[in-house]
Design an enzyme around this catalytic site. Structure first.
Site, PDB file in Angstrom:
ATOM      1  N   HIS A 102       0.916  -1.134   0.144  1.00  0.00           N
ATOM      2  CA  HIS A 102       0.065   0.106   0.046  1.00  0.00           C
ATOM      3  C   HIS A 102       0.883   1.287   0.128  1.00  0.00           C
ATOM      4  O   HIS A 102       1.082   2.065   1.064  1.00  0.00           O
ATOM      5  CB  HIS A 102      -0.899   0.133   1.279  1.00  0.00           C
ATOM      6  CG  HIS A 102      -1.910   1.070   1.349  1.00  0.00           C
ATOM      7  ND1 HIS A 102      -3.180   0.631   1.624  1.00  0.00           N
ATOM      8  CD2 HIS A 102      -2.100   2.271   0.690  1.00  0.00           C
ATOM      9  CE1 HIS A 102      -4.089   1.618   1.394  1.00  0.00           C
ATOM     10  NE2 HIS A 102      -3.290   2.645   0.717  1.00  0.00           N
ATOM     11  N   GLU A 292     -10.121  15.961   9.339  1.00  0.00           N
ATOM     12  CA  GLU A 292      -9.596  15.355   8.085  1.00  0.00           C
ATOM     13  C   GLU A 292     -10.533  16.168   7.035  1.00  0.00           C
ATOM     14  O   GLU A 292     -11.960  16.127   7.244  1.00  0.00           O
ATOM     15  CB  GLU A 292      -9.699  14.005   8.067  1.00  0.00           C
ATOM     16  CG  GLU A 292      -9.275  13.550   6.507  1.00  0.00           C
ATOM     17  CD  GLU A 292      -9.258  12.135   6.275  1.00  0.00           C
ATOM     18  OE1 GLU A 292      -8.385  11.359   6.022  1.00  0.00           O
ATOM     19  OE2 GLU A 292     -10.600  11.350   6.340  1.00  0.00           O
ATOM     20  N   GLU A 464      -6.889  15.691  -0.230  1.00  0.00           N
ATOM     21  CA  GLU A 464      -6.995  15.496   1.131  1.00  0.00           C
ATOM     22  C   GLU A 464      -6.105  16.331   2.162  1.00  0.00           C
ATOM     23  O   GLU A 464      -4.932  16.347   1.691  1.00  0.00           O
ATOM     24  CB  GLU A 464      -6.674  13.769   1.487  1.00  0.00           C
ATOM     25  CG  GLU A 464      -7.465  12.914   0.921  1.00  0.00           C
ATOM     26  CD  GLU A 464      -7.434  11.357   1.251  1.00  0.00           C
ATOM     27  OE1 GLU A 464      -6.215  11.285   1.687  1.00  0.00           O
ATOM     28  OE2 GLU A 464      -8.169  10.527   0.736  1.00  0.00           O
ATOM     29  N   ARG A 466      -5.040  16.884   5.981  1.00  0.00           N
ATOM     30  CA  ARG A 466      -4.843  16.477   7.627  1.00  0.00           C
ATOM     31  C   ARG A 466      -3.877  17.680   8.258  1.00  0.00           C
ATOM     32  O   ARG A 466      -2.910  18.028   7.602  1.00  0.00           O
ATOM     33  CB  ARG A 466      -4.439  15.042   7.580  1.00  0.00           C
ATOM     34  CG  ARG A 466      -5.252  14.145   6.895  1.00  0.00           C
ATOM     35  CD  ARG A 466      -4.725  12.667   7.106  1.00  0.00           C
ATOM     36  NE  ARG A 466      -5.480  11.538   6.335  1.00  0.00           N
ATOM     37  CZ  ARG A 466      -5.213  11.365   5.225  1.00  0.00           C
ATOM     38  NH1 ARG A 466      -4.082  11.909   4.440  1.00  0.00           N
ATOM     39  NH2 ARG A 466      -5.894  10.219   4.630  1.00  0.00           N
TER      40      ARG A 466
END
Length: 599
Positions: A102, A292, A464, A466
């Site tokens: 991953h 997030e 995204e 964070r």
């Protein structure tokens, strides 16, 4: 939203899209045993007794790094890894630790590695998986154990981590190698909880065992390093340049968390300039410490998750007892799969429709609200008709969840859409988090519009964002400990006011035309804007960076100067490279990409 004529999307194309989805490389292929007809390359010579090699195809998360049928084995003990290291050194081979793949970056093997390359992959997930509780604040983990198993093991004993990566199918060793992180900062005005850190998981290590060359014996050995040892800081984030077999992590008392999903704040307000009000990223962060943002491409409707500590279940919250509580995201709904497959097959202009569809699926899955769907165009209603809509509603509403920390911190399954991603982190003052987010958002929005106006759609997966703390020296609770030298979250001694990190990722389907060029323009903007004056930029090791117009990990200036300089303060980069070279001078644990980067 009506479907425009320029997207190239047809009902016939939607049916073909499902086939294109699998062709795009989002599913990993199986392995072949050494007796397979496809395993024509000769066996590795004179392997240690007890090692059984087999041929396996390597594909990373997005399928962009692919190597045909490399020799692989699954060592049954740390001692067997030592024997393999001696064998590799004597025979001119290299060893690469492999977990669940991953990752995006070429840290395991570079793209195009030949089937006859003298590379042996070591699958750590079969045998190197033991977990042991050392005491009430320390857990011992073999590096092939996955993060889901680790957090479940801790939860059963009332323990946990304050922050961790969202996927559960990651090995502990893989997370440590790249400085894996979650999304959390220390609560404002409150002391950090004992045992918990707000930077990388790597900074939680108090002791580890690695395979290193013993110069006196002229062979590899298992050596245990204490965290306060000088050389330890180089191994904690090693990018695959070392092999750790076992680690001990500091942990703390588990927390019950509440996670509230919000869809009511448009991106223009959430990522507005600093001082714009409480409904901003900084405002949400001040209230909870864990936020997030998932901002869908070509929309103004982000999915915002806000976590907060909640010892008892709030009346409005739904209790959950296991992780992965967003099934609409984990199991790709058929309409999203079809449209994504159509895009991958060449209908790149459908990116705005995909962004809108992802938002609608998320909204229905979280809240059950069908208003936008009913008001949308006929095609959107068709896309979310029948079984797809039934399944979304049958899963139940997910906008307000409560449970043990692991049930809310792990929420990404391997079955989710396999996109490619670039990745950067900006170190800044916590007071400048909103400025960082607003600068990024304004440029990203304008750049995306420029491409769209030219009929180009390089992004179809969104953004995204964070926010985390840094790897503080006192994080592991070991006197004399230093932060990991190659961690993107290592504090800058010359900028002690930079106490917070903002992580920025842009996601898109692999092979999207114009994506490398788009990412290069964005990367150059980030370097100019966060140039070390008010904030500083580093790369996220596991993602895409160092872009040319053709692809990632290729810009010589970034690879040879900019990236090393970003971690060179205090001599950290040079020290890390020297330590790793000294403990593995023949570079048994390396590859061609790492040879270039870490030199």
């Amino acid at each position: 939203m009506e479907h425009g004529p320029d997207t190239g999307l047809t009902r016939r194309g939607l049916m073909a899209g499902a086939a294109a989805l699998s062709m795009a490389g989002w599913l990993l292929n199986g392995t072949l045993g050494p007796e397979s007809a496809d395993a024509a390359v000769p066996l590795p010579p004179a392997l240690p007794a007890g090692v059984t090699p087999y041929r396996a195809e390597y594909r990373n998360w997005s399928g962009e790094i692919h190597a045909d049928q490399l020799w692989t084995c699954a060592p049954d003990s740390p001692e067997q890894v030592v024997l393999l290291a001696d064998w590799a050194r004597a025979n001119g081979w290299r060893l690469r630790a492999q977990g669940y793949r991953h990752t995006w970056a070429p840290l395991t093997v570079p793209a195009g590695t030949d089937a006859d390359a003298r590379v042996l992959l070591l699958d750590t997930t079969r045998h190197l998986t033991a977990l042991t509780l050392v005491d009430g604040s320390t857990v011992r983990a073999r590096t092939g154990a996955d993060m889901e198993a680790l957090l479940a093991f801790l939860a059963d004993r009332g323990l946990g981590l304050a922050a961790c990566p969202a996927p559960g199918e990651l090995t502990v060793g893989g997370v440590l190698a790249i400085g894996g992180h979650g999304t959390a900062v220390e609560p404002a005005g409150a002391a950090a909880l004992p045992g918990h850190g707000y930077g990388t998981v790597s900074n939680q290590v108090v002791r580890f065992t690695a395979v290193v060359l013993d110069p006196a014996l002229d062979r590899y050995v298992l050596r245990t390093f204490e965290r306060a040892e000088a050389d330890a800081a180089a191994f904690l984030v090693h990018l695959g340049r070392a092999f750790l077999t076992e680690v001990e992590l500091r942990v703390g008392q588990d927390q019950r968390l509440r996670c509230v999903s919000r869809l009511d704040i448009p991106a223009a307000e959430l990522l507005a300039p600093a001082g714009s009000g409480p409904r901003t990223l900084a405002g949400l962060l001040a209230g909870s410490g864990r936020v997030e943002v998932i901002w869908f491409a070509f929309t103004e409707q982000p999915w915002i998750k806000v976590w907060s500590a909640a010892p008892t279940r709030p009346a409005a919250a739904r209790e959950v007892r296991e992780p992965y509580n967003y099934p609409f995201s984990d199991r790709i709904p058929e309409p999203v799969a079809r449209l994504a497959g159509e895009i991958a097959a060449g209908a790149w202009g459908s990116a705005p429709l995909l962004g809108q569809l992802q938002y609608l699926v998320t909204k229905i899955g979280l809240t059950g609200d069908l208003t936008d769907l009913l008001l949308g165009g006929g095609l959107l209603r068709d896309l979310l008709s029948g079984d797809a809509l039934v399944h979304l509603l049958a899963d139940g509403l997910r906008s307000d969840l409560w449970g043990a920390s692991r049930t809310l911190l792990q929420y990404v399954r391997p079955s989710t859409l396999r996109v490619t991603a670039n990745g950067y982190v900006v170190l800044a003052r916590r007071a400048d988090v909103q400025w960082v987010a607003a600068e990024f958002a304004a440029f990203y929005r304008a750049l995306l519009a420029q491409y769209r106006d030219r009929g180009e759609f390089p992004v179809n997966g969104g953004v995204e964002i964070r926010v985390t703390g840094l790897d503080r020296a006192d994080g592991p609770g070991v006197p004399g400990a230093r932060p990991p030298l190659l961690s993107a979250l290592r504090p800058r001694a010359d900028r002690p006011e930079w106490d917070t990190a903002v992580w920025l990722d842009v996601l898109s389907l692999p092979g999207t035309p114009g994506l490398p060029r788009f990412c290069r323009e964005l990367e150059q903007f980030l370097l100019r804007t966060f140039d070390g004056t008010r904030a500083g930029l580093r790369v996220e090791w596991s993602k895409g960076w160092a872009y040319t117009e053709e692809g990632a990990w290729a810009d010589p200036d970034l690879l040879e100067r900019v990236v090393p300089a970003s971690l060179g303060e205090g001599g950290g980069w040079a020290e890390a490279v020297a330590v790793l070279d000294r403990h593995d001078p023949d570079r048994v644990f390396s590859n061609a990409f790492l040879d270039r980067l870490l030199r």
